[in-house]
Design an enzyme around this catalytic site. Structure first.
Site, PDB file in Angstrom:
ATOM      1  N   HIS A   1      41.886  39.715 -16.607  1.00 12.39           N
ATOM      2  CA  HIS A   1      42.389  40.876 -15.947  1.00 12.39           C
ATOM      3  C   HIS A   1      43.898  40.725 -15.763  1.00 12.39           C
ATOM      4  CE1 HIS A   1      38.334  41.686 -14.725  1.00 12.39           C
ATOM      5  NE2 HIS A   1      38.031  40.437 -14.413  1.00 12.39           N
TER       6      HIS A   1
ATOM      7  N   GLU B   1      41.427  38.279  -8.261  1.00  3.84           N
ATOM      8  CA  GLU B   1      40.809  37.367  -9.186  1.00  3.84           C
ATOM      9  C   GLU B   1      41.900  37.123 -10.253  1.00  3.84           C
ATOM     10  OE1 GLU B   1      37.630  39.141 -11.229  1.00  3.84           O
ATOM     11  OE2 GLU B   1      37.909  37.712 -12.834  1.00  3.84           O
TER      12      GLU B   1
ATOM     13  N   HIS C   1      37.291  33.355 -15.671  1.00  2.00           N
ATOM     14  CA  HIS C   1      36.841  34.657 -14.530  1.00  2.00           C
ATOM     15  C   HIS C   1      36.684  34.097 -13.088  1.00  2.00           C
ATOM     16  CE1 HIS C   1      37.663  38.425 -16.953  1.00  2.00           C
ATOM     17  NE2 HIS C   1      37.448  37.525 -17.977  1.00  2.00           N
TER      18      HIS C   1
ATOM     19  N   GLU D   1      32.768  32.148 -15.323  1.00  2.00           N
ATOM     20  CA  GLU D   1      32.977  32.619 -14.151  1.00  2.00           C
ATOM     21  C   GLU D   1      32.607  31.607 -13.325  1.00  2.00           C
ATOM     22  OE1 GLU D   1      33.192  35.879 -13.518  1.00  2.00           O
ATOM     23  OE2 GLU D   1      32.232  37.054 -15.170  1.00  2.00           O
TER      24      GLU D   1
HETATM   25 ZN   LIG Z   1      36.779  38.938 -13.858  1.00  2.00          ZN
END
Ligand SMILES: [Zn+2]
Length: 477
Positions: free
Chosen positions: A287, A301, A354, A417
């Site tokens: 992001h 995030e 992430h 993640e």
């Molecule tokens: Zn993400």
């Protein structure tokens, strides 16, 4: 054994002063061309009954005393005048005719010509870039006698020896080169790069009349060449061509008389550093910009991803690896741009960082690690296991998924993640500086392991444990 020298990092060249006749020093090398770059004389002065010559590099010189007429000749090897104006001819107040000239290109000759009742002594200063030749009148007959005896014995010593043979032997990834001569060996070594080689000047030794046989290349030594170190000096240059970098070189002449033994072996530590410096890793903080990613409890995030990515970058860089971030600020980057950047770098590892989120079930937490192609599976496994071992967080499985950045990247690529921002406990882990450090450490260890670069004593510990296990089993039998 002699002292171990790492030939590329801390080679301690040895100096030998022997009689009045030869003193040859380290010749520095020009790594760009691989040629021995010429030393240059920057100044010549006459002061306090001494000729003082300054040069840009370490001086390699040889001197000889010649009779009829009585004179001292000094040749400086691989050396020229910085400018022609430095050439010098003068008569000193001691009635010495002193000449400093360059009769052949790249070789300086100094001649002191005077009466037989002169004592002439040369020496180098500590930095070896200044050659001083001091001249003094020998006053008494007794002094003259001593001097003449000294001169006589040095003339006897001047008869040069021959290089007899060179033997090369290989054993257990080590190569030993043994140089044999007819006289005891005084030598000087220096290293040259591109290609890597070790040169050894054997002083007062002349090359054999017949060429030496060709040598079979070993794992570490690709060849040996023999020639004269300089046109008018009795010194032999042996050049040992090395087939790889980062070799330890152990030169031993102490116990062998007319033999010089050079042992080459791989320096694993140095090799590891070089190996690491060639490694490239791309870290992709997910992001950025208007694309905040998941956003819970006041945390976004995109910011968490960047912080952990930067921490990981620092650890990897500290271990000597080259690291690239797809973004190092809060800017928006499309998935295609991330892939494009990665493609231009062609890294050994790509990792996208992430944080996860599940709006509907805030209770869900854990680590998920994604990969697409088979070459990334092992990387995903190491990353996943490493996070689970460094942090107290549930295992949410390794999964195969066609995420854009890992699907379009040709390098081993993983999307991690690290936890669920939507879960209170995971969010604590992701946003606390201490646990962020643990994430970075876990990721770096996994990447190093994947690249076969974990130099820490882990395998040893393992084998020790295995040994203990074996011992236990034996006791139980
Ligand atoms: Zn993400």
């Amino acid at each position: 054994m002699g002292n171990i020298k790492n030939i590329f990092y801390k080679l301690n060249y040895l100096r030998f002063y022997f009689s009045f006749l030869f003193v040859i020093f380290f010749i520095s090398a020009n790594p760009a061309t691989g040629q021995i770059s010429a030393n240059q004389i920057t100044s010549i002065k006459w002061e306090n009954n001494s000729l003082v010559i300054n040069t840009t590099q370490k001086i390699t010189y040889a001197e000889s005393r010649l009779k009829e007429p009585e004179r001292l000749v000094i040749d400086i090897l691989n050396c020229s005048f910085q400018n022609k104006g430095l050439e010098k001819r003068f008569k000193s107040e001691l009635e010495e005719d002193i000449t400093v000239s360059e009769p052949t290109t790249g070789q300086i000759r100094i001649i002191f010509l005077g009466s037989a009742s002169m004592n002439r002594k040369s020496y180098l200063t500590n930095n070896e870039r200044t050659l001083i030749t001091k001249i003094a009148r020998i006053n008494t007959d007794e002094e003259k006698k001593i001097f003449e005896n000294e001169q006589q014995s040095s003339l006897e010593k001047y008869v040069p020896g021959f290089l007899k043979e060179i033997n090369i032997e290989e054993e257990d990834h080590e190569t030993e080169v043994v140089i044999s001569t007819t006289k005891s060996i005084k030598y000087n070594t220096y290293t040259l790069k591109n290609p890597d080689r070790l040169a050894i000047d054997l002083l007062n030794i002349i090359p054999p009349k017949d060429p030496l046989p060709k040598y079979m290349a070993t794992q570490l030594v690709s060849g040996v060449r023999v020639g004269r170190a300089a046109s008018n000096i009795d010194a032999t240059r042996v050049v040992i061509d090395l087939s790889r970098e980062n070799l330890d070189c152990d030169v031993d002449s102490t116990l062998l008389g007319n033999k010089l033994k050079i042992k080459f072996k791989i320096n694993k530590e140095k090799e590891e550093i070089v190996k690491k410096s060639g490694i490239k890793i791309v870290i992709d903080p997910g992001h950025g910009g208007y694309d905040t990613g998941a956003s819970y409890g006041g945390f976004e995030e995109k910011a968490v991803n960047l912080i952990i990515a930067e921490k990981l970058k620092k650890i990897l860089e500290d271990s000597g690896i080259t690291v690239f971030l797809t973004r190092d600020d809060d800017s928006f980057l499309s998935l295609a741009e991330r892939v494009e950047i990665t493609h231009s770098i062609r890294p050994n590892v790509f990792i996208s960082i992430h944080g996860n989120a599940l709006k509907t079930s805030r209770g869900i937490r854990g680590v998920e690690t994604y990969y697409w192609n088979s070459q990334s599976q092992k990387l995903a496994y190491y990353i996943h296991k490493s996070i689970l071992s460094h942090l107290t967080i549930p295992d949410h499985f390794i999964r195969r998924a066609r995420f854009y950045v890992i699907h379009h990247t040709s390098s081993p690529a993983v999307l991690a993640e690290l936890g669920f921002l939507s879960n209170h406990d995971d969010r604590k882990l992701l946003t606390n500086s201490t646990t962020q450090d643990q994430y970075a450490k876990a990721l770096s260890e996994a990447i190093l392991k994947f690249l076969d670069l974990d130099t820490e004593s882990k395998p040893e510990v393992k084998s020790k444990k295995q040994e203990e296990q074996k011992l236990k089993e034996k006791k139980n039998e």
